[in-house]
Scaffold this motif. Structure first.
Motif, PDB file in Angstrom:
ATOM      1  N   VAL A   1      -2.142 -34.119 -41.840  1.00  0.00           N
ATOM      2  CA  VAL A   1      -2.693 -33.861 -40.511  1.00  0.00           C
ATOM      3  C   VAL A   1      -2.208 -34.953 -39.563  1.00  0.00           C
ATOM      4  O   VAL A   1      -2.010 -36.100 -39.967  1.00  0.00           O
ATOM      5  CB  VAL A   1      -4.245 -33.821 -40.554  1.00  0.00           C
ATOM      6  N   ASP A   2      -1.958 -34.601 -38.308  1.00  0.00           N
ATOM      7  CA  ASP A   2      -1.567 -35.606 -37.317  1.00  0.00           C
ATOM      8  C   ASP A   2      -2.681 -36.634 -37.162  1.00  0.00           C
ATOM      9  O   ASP A   2      -3.863 -36.275 -37.133  1.00  0.00           O
ATOM     10  CB  ASP A   2      -1.313 -34.940 -35.960  1.00  0.00           C
ATOM     11  N   CYS A   3      -2.308 -37.897 -37.046  1.00  0.00           N
ATOM     12  CA  CYS A   3      -3.346 -38.926 -36.899  1.00  0.00           C
ATOM     13  C   CYS A   3      -2.801 -40.148 -36.170  1.00  0.00           C
ATOM     14  O   CYS A   3      -1.617 -40.464 -36.230  1.00  0.00           O
ATOM     15  CB  CYS A   3      -3.908 -39.342 -38.261  1.00  0.00           C
ATOM     16  N   ALA A   4      -3.712 -40.822 -35.467  1.00  0.00           N
ATOM     17  CA  ALA A   4      -3.437 -42.109 -34.839  1.00  0.00           C
ATOM     18  C   ALA A   4      -4.501 -43.056 -35.358  1.00  0.00           C
ATOM     19  O   ALA A   4      -5.696 -42.797 -35.202  1.00  0.00           O
ATOM     20  CB  ALA A   4      -3.503 -41.996 -33.317  1.00  0.00           C
TER      21      ALA A   4
ATOM     22  N   PRO B   1       3.346 -33.173 -40.240  1.00  0.00           N
ATOM     23  CA  PRO B   1       2.317 -34.079 -39.702  1.00  0.00           C
ATOM     24  C   PRO B   1       2.904 -35.443 -39.359  1.00  0.00           C
ATOM     25  O   PRO B   1       3.788 -35.955 -40.043  1.00  0.00           O
ATOM     26  CB  PRO B   1       1.312 -34.187 -40.859  1.00  0.00           C
ATOM     27  N   ARG B   2       2.379 -36.036 -38.293  1.00  0.00           N
ATOM     28  CA  ARG B   2       2.867 -37.328 -37.823  1.00  0.00           C
ATOM     29  C   ARG B   2       1.738 -38.348 -37.862  1.00  0.00           C
ATOM     30  O   ARG B   2       0.583 -38.014 -37.579  1.00  0.00           O
ATOM     31  CB  ARG B   2       3.396 -37.190 -36.394  1.00  0.00           C
ATOM     32  N   ALA B   3       2.083 -39.589 -38.182  1.00  0.00           N
ATOM     33  CA  ALA B   3       1.089 -40.672 -38.226  1.00  0.00           C
ATOM     34  C   ALA B   3       1.530 -41.785 -37.286  1.00  0.00           C
ATOM     35  O   ALA B   3       2.669 -42.249 -37.363  1.00  0.00           O
ATOM     36  CB  ALA B   3       0.945 -41.200 -39.649  1.00  0.00           C
ATOM     37  N   ARG B   4       0.637 -42.199 -36.405  1.00  0.00           N
ATOM     38  CA  ARG B   4       0.900 -43.296 -35.479  1.00  0.00           C
ATOM     39  C   ARG B   4       0.011 -44.482 -35.873  1.00  0.00           C
ATOM     40  O   ARG B   4      -1.203 -44.400 -35.795  1.00  0.00           O
ATOM     41  CB  ARG B   4       0.610 -42.871 -34.041  1.00  0.00           C
ATOM     42  N   ARG B   5       0.647 -45.556 -36.286  1.00  0.00           N
ATOM     43  CA  ARG B   5      -0.077 -46.714 -36.805  1.00  0.00           C
ATOM     44  C   ARG B   5      -0.161 -47.808 -35.743  1.00  0.00           C
ATOM     45  O   ARG B   5       0.837 -48.147 -35.111  1.00  0.00           O
ATOM     46  CB  ARG B   5       0.632 -47.247 -38.049  1.00  0.00           C
ATOM     47  N   PHE B   6      -1.352 -48.368 -35.559  1.00  0.00           N
ATOM     48  CA  PHE B   6      -1.575 -49.462 -34.622  1.00  0.00           C
ATOM     49  C   PHE B   6      -2.041 -50.696 -35.391  1.00  0.00           C
ATOM     50  O   PHE B   6      -2.741 -50.579 -36.399  1.00  0.00           O
ATOM     51  CB  PHE B   6      -2.624 -49.078 -33.571  1.00  0.00           C
TER      52      PHE B   6
END
Length: 333
Positions: free
Chosen positions: A155-158, A317-322
């Motif tokens: 699932v896409d997530c940030a 799905p894409r993951a954006r990590r901060f």
């Protein structure tokens, strides 16, 4: 003067009504110069789209549902700011659905409530996508879904790298001397389904402390309730061996420690050192050392992930990590 219409905007910009509609819907297939011309015409005419007509014409609700644990903490206020900024830019409305307690959670998991009549869904902190499918053939929502402040495969997530944040806090705390203590967040919702946020902070912190050859003398838990946080601060300082360093896994808990330390006449940086996590707007004024989270940016990015899905993106799905960042202030110096 009559209220300007979409036809008026089209004539002023020298384009078709369909082009104006695509600009209003933030569609990618519009040249930059054309978009500028349309937006200029909208501004000149002070045109406001009719949301009812827009919904009927497009067959969409132009609404995004946001499911989140609570709405009263500073973290979620900031997260909503980031989400709403992006959705408002794309002319989507935001409907907020706080989970709050067990009864609300069960209702959201097992029914077709208003929350699932939106074009897209944002889930904050807790990943309910698996629970939608456990023990039932009913999946309340099948539209585009994005997680924010949470990570999951498929699932896409940030999300924030909370393991890293905990590790940075542990490395720093281990250098300060004195006995080490920690306060972890425990909410009622944590007992109902899993969130990795505070577990990840704890694992990173404990790993760093162990690698530094240190031990944590005492661990405490508190809910996000300010009264409970103060009670836990009282208990910790009653039992602590001073000088002491305390890592509070959320700024709200750290703030309660600062209040109790002040009430006892303790000197921060000498008798007690406090490290928080969040960097809430008040943290700088109170001199709180903490892990800064780019909360608004995380919310904005999660919204962008969802908006691209609504615009037709069908990739994996894409993951954006901060990454959190340590900000050292007087509470630990």
């Amino acid at each position: 003067m009559h209220k300007p219409t979409i036809q008026d905007v089209a004539r002023r910009a020298g384009v078709g009504v369909g082009t104006v509609s695509r600009v209003l819907n933030n569609h990618a297939a519009v040249r930059a110069s054309t978009r500028e011309s349309v937006l200029g015409a909208i501004a000149e005419l002070n045109y406001t789209p009719n949301p009812h007509a827009r919904r009927i014409a497009g067959g969409k609700s132009y609404t995004i549902s946001v499911l989140l644990p609570v709405v009263t903490t500073e973290f979620y206020v900031r997260l909503l700011d980031g989400l709403e900024h992006a959705f408002q830019e794309a002319r989507y409305d935001v409907a907020i659905f706080p989970l709050l307690d067990r009864s609300r959670l069960e209702r959201y998991l097992g029914s077709h409530t208003l929350a699932y009549q939106a074009d897209g869904l944002v889930m904050a902190t807790y990943n309910l996508t698996q629970m939608f499918q456990q023990g039932t053939n009913i999946r309340p929502y099948s539209g585009p879904t994005v997680l924010v402040d949470a990570f999951a495969e498929g699932v896409d997530c940030a999300y924030m790298d909370n393991v890293l944040g905990g590790r940075v806090a542990g490395e720093y705390a281990s250098q300060l001397g004195g006995q080490l203590y920690a306060v972890w967040v425990e909410t009622e919702l944590d007992q109902l389904f899993t969130t990795r946020v505070f577990d990840d902070r704890r694992s990173g912190f404990m790993e760093a402390v162990e690698q530094a050859g240190q031990t944590v003398r005492g661990e405490y838990t508190s809910s996000f309730d300010s009264l409970n946080a103060r009670m836990v601060a009282v208990q910790l300082l009653d039992e602590a061996v001073l000088p002491a360093t305390v890592f509070a896994s959320a700024d709200l808990l750290a703030g309660a420690l600062l209040d109790e330390a002040q009430a006892r006449g303790l000197q921060l940086g000498r008798d007690l050192r406090v490290i928080g996590f969040d960097d809430q707007p008040w943290a700088q004024g109170r001199g709180l050392t903490t892990l800064h989270q780019p909360v608004e940016a995380m919310g904005y990015e999660a919204a962008q992930l969802l908006l691209t899905r609504l615009s037709g993106h069908e990739g994996p799905p894409r993951a954006r990590r901060f990454e959190p960042r340590l900000v050292v202030r007087s509470s630990s110096q």
